[in-house]
Design a protein around this motif. Structure first.
Motif, PDB file in Angstrom:
ATOM      1  N   SER A   1       0.778  -0.974   0.102  1.00  0.00           N
ATOM      2  CA  SER A   1      -0.213  -0.104  -0.019  1.00  0.00           C
ATOM      3  C   SER A   1       0.869   1.301   0.079  1.00  0.00           C
ATOM      4  O   SER A   1       0.715   2.309  -0.510  1.00  0.00           O
ATOM      5  N   PHE A   2       1.976   1.136   0.924  1.00  0.00           N
ATOM      6  CA  PHE A   2       3.074   2.421   0.673  1.00  0.00           C
ATOM      7  C   PHE A   2       3.376   2.532  -0.828  1.00  0.00           C
ATOM      8  O   PHE A   2       3.466   3.844  -1.224  1.00  0.00           O
ATOM      9  N   LEU A   3       3.667   1.496  -1.417  1.00  0.00           N
ATOM     10  CA  LEU A   3       4.153   1.532  -2.872  1.00  0.00           C
ATOM     11  C   LEU A   3       3.057   2.203  -3.809  1.00  0.00           C
ATOM     12  O   LEU A   3       3.088   2.819  -4.770  1.00  0.00           O
ATOM     13  N   ASP A   4       1.908   1.935  -3.371  1.00  0.00           N
ATOM     14  CA  ASP A   4       0.287   2.498  -3.886  1.00  0.00           C
ATOM     15  C   ASP A   4       0.519   4.186  -3.871  1.00  0.00           C
ATOM     16  O   ASP A   4      -0.332   4.658  -4.624  1.00  0.00           O
ATOM     17  N   LEU A   5       1.699   4.707  -3.126  1.00  0.00           N
ATOM     18  CA  LEU A   5       1.613   6.247  -3.088  1.00  0.00           C
ATOM     19  C   LEU A   5       2.206   6.882  -4.469  1.00  0.00           C
ATOM     20  O   LEU A   5       2.038   7.881  -4.781  1.00  0.00           O
ATOM     21  N   ASP A   6       2.587   5.700  -5.258  1.00  0.00           N
ATOM     22  CA  ASP A   6       2.911   6.157  -6.860  1.00  0.00           C
ATOM     23  C   ASP A   6       3.778   7.231  -6.995  1.00  0.00           C
ATOM     24  O   ASP A   6       4.527   7.424  -6.278  1.00  0.00           O
ATOM     25  N   GLU A   7       3.385   8.369  -7.664  1.00  0.00           N
ATOM     26  CA  GLU A   7       4.176   9.374  -7.962  1.00  0.00           C
ATOM     27  C   GLU A   7       4.446  10.126  -6.861  1.00  0.00           C
ATOM     28  O   GLU A   7       5.499  10.851  -6.801  1.00  0.00           O
ATOM     29  N   TRP A   8       3.722   9.916  -5.819  1.00  0.00           N
ATOM     30  CA  TRP A   8       3.785  11.153  -4.493  1.00  0.00           C
ATOM     31  C   TRP A   8       5.282  10.396  -4.001  1.00  0.00           C
ATOM     32  O   TRP A   8       5.968  11.066  -3.360  1.00  0.00           O
ATOM     33  N   LEU A   9       5.707   9.184  -4.233  1.00  0.00           N
ATOM     34  CA  LEU A   9       7.084   8.713  -3.739  1.00  0.00           C
ATOM     35  C   LEU A   9       8.083   9.473  -4.311  1.00  0.00           C
ATOM     36  O   LEU A   9       9.184   9.425  -3.532  1.00  0.00           O
ATOM     37  N   ILE A  10       7.808   9.781  -5.236  1.00  0.00           N
ATOM     38  CA  ILE A  10       9.161  11.035  -5.937  1.00  0.00           C
ATOM     39  C   ILE A  10       9.116  11.980  -5.114  1.00  0.00           C
ATOM     40  O   ILE A  10      10.194  12.475  -4.760  1.00  0.00           O
TER      41      ILE A  10
END
Ligand code: SF4
Ligand code: SF4
Ligand code: SF4
Ligand code: FES
Lengths: 180, 239
Positions: free
Chosen positions: A20-29
């Motif tokens: 789910s953390f990886l689901d943060l998608d482009e916000w991860l950048i």
């Protein structure tokens, strides 16, 4: 500028909270611009470092490895977030508790309920010894923020991280604390 | 009709003499949390979530079973009450086995809603992890005692509305649980008409329809309300 040192830890959980953390998608950048990831199952770092500013802990405390790691994590981190229902309540990981001692449910799961290769896993030094009871993280060490959900969805995680990145440490309320 | 005047949260309201504090509050659109209360059946004051403060009395009173009185000054949401309510919800979670993520009622559960309302982000009490059973012997319904909060709404609705009295309580303290007929599997309880009212009345995922999976069990409370309120209003033809 000193980047905030972020860690994520995986105890007795299914890794769904990390997914789910990886689901943060482009916000991860955006996140990557603000933090340095110093420890995580998503990174190849063997030892939990000193001086971690913020850690997300997924999973309940289920075995001796979990127990050792969570104490180290608490000692070496300023803000500890109980991340997801398994960390917060024990959740699915703790479903074994009512069955009793590890011996009884290992027998139930690996011998009675198994169709093939019925055997109890036993590899000392590799497969960690189970604790008598699975416990939520805050029953072992102090927790600063609870982020429930199974898993907490990306919006919830983002809202919590944005709050923490602003330097606020307060209890979450409303829909963001609904279990399940 | 005798009318009483009182204040709730410093607001002046009037209520019929026969009304409870809960009814008077609801008429005035003042929210008091409840769990064992169910519109249309008798109240038992069991869950204590509806406790309110009444000026001049150090004891808290359950709003669902306390009648209004002239000049009463009531507070429904003080810090003390909020603290107690959260503690009650924590106790209910710690006492059973509530694993919302795998529960039929996930997202449609009054207990879960109350936890959100009380700001319960975690349970500070020690979880009991009791050993409880699941009865799937009824051909349409099931009961999972792990999720039962002992509110007795099933007992009252089955007795007072359906007239079957299939449900009852047995055991004391820790071992209290609801039973069907003479503490036998629900599927063998002859008094049950399979009307489904207990299912609709149950606030949690304890009573459910067979075949429903995680989050699928939304209770059709509106159907039950239709029946109970029609009765209250005397819309049923008596023979
Ligand atoms: S009954 Fe409600 S509180 Fe209990 S597990 Fe189900 S959804 Fe969660
Ligand atoms: S289905 Fe109807 S008769 Fe049967 S136990 Fe439930 S309320 Fe009672
Ligand atoms: S089965 Fe449901 S309605 Fe009956 S006592 Fe338990 S929680 Fe309440
Ligand atoms: S609703 Fe009043 S005591 Fe339960």
């Amino acid at each position: 500028m000193n980047k905030l040192k972020l860690a994520t830890v995986w105890l007795g959980g299914c890794s769904g909270c990390h997914m789910s953390f990886l689901d943060l998608d482009e916000w991860l950048i955006d996140l990557a611009a603000k933090v340095e990831l110093v420890y995580s199952p998503l990174a190849d770092i063997k030892e939990y470092p000193e001086g971690v500013d913020l850690v997300l802990v997924e999973g309940a405390v289920a075995n001796e490895d979990n127990l050792e790691l969570i104490k180290k994590v608490r000692d070496r981190s300023s803000i500890l977030v109980s991340f997801g229902d398994c960390a917060v309540t024990g959740n699915v990981t703790a479903m074994r508790n009512p069955v009793g001692e590890p011996e009884s449910f290992l027998q139930r799961c690996y011998l009675e309920a198994a169709d093939i290769q019925n055997q109890i896993p036993h590899e000392p030094g590799i497969v960690p010894t189970l604790l008598d009871r699975v416990l939520p993280v805050h029953h072992i060490v102090d927790v600063d923020v609870y982020l429930p959900g199974c898993p907490p969805n990306a919006d919830r995680i983002r809202a919590a991280l944005e709050m923490l990145l602003r330097g606020e440490v307060s209890r979450l309320t409303g829909e963001s604390i609904r279990f399940g | 009709m005798v009318v009483k005047t009182l204040t709730i949260n410093d607001r002046l309201i009037s209520a019929r003499e026969s009304e409870t504090i809960l009814e008077a509050a609801r008429d005035a659109d003042i929210h008091i949390p409840t769990l064992c209360h169910l519109e249309g059946v008798s109240d038992i004051g069991a869950c204590r979530l509806c406790l309110v403060e009444i000026a001049g009395s150090s004891q808290l009173q359950p709003a669902c079973v306390t009648k209004v009185a002239e000049g009463m000054e009531i507070q429904t949401n003080s810090e003390r009450l909020q603290k107690y309510r959260r503690m009650i919800i924590e106790m209910l979670f710690a006492e059973g086995n509530h694993i919302c993520a795998v529960c039929v009622a996930n997202g449609n559960c009054e207990l879960q809603d109350l936890a959100v309302e009380m700001g319960m982000d975690s349970v500070s009490l020690t979880y009991q992890f009791p050993q409880r059973t699941v009865d799937l012997s009824h051909e349409r319904f099931g009961i999972d005692h792990n999720r039962c909060v002992l509110c007795t709404r099933c007992v009252r609705v089955c007795d007072e509305i359906e007239g079957a009295h299939t449900w009852d309580m047995a055991g004391r303290g820790h071992s209290s649980h609801v039973i069907t007929d003479l503490n036998q599997p629900w599927g063998t309880a002859d008094s049950c008409t399979s009307c489904g009212k207990c299912l609709m009345a149950c606030p949690t995922g304890a009573i459910f329809s067979q075949g429903s999976t995680v989050g699928e069990m939304s209770k059709e409370r509106s159907k039950l309300e239709f029946i109970t309120i029609a009765r209250k209003k005397g819309e049923w033809v008596s023979r």
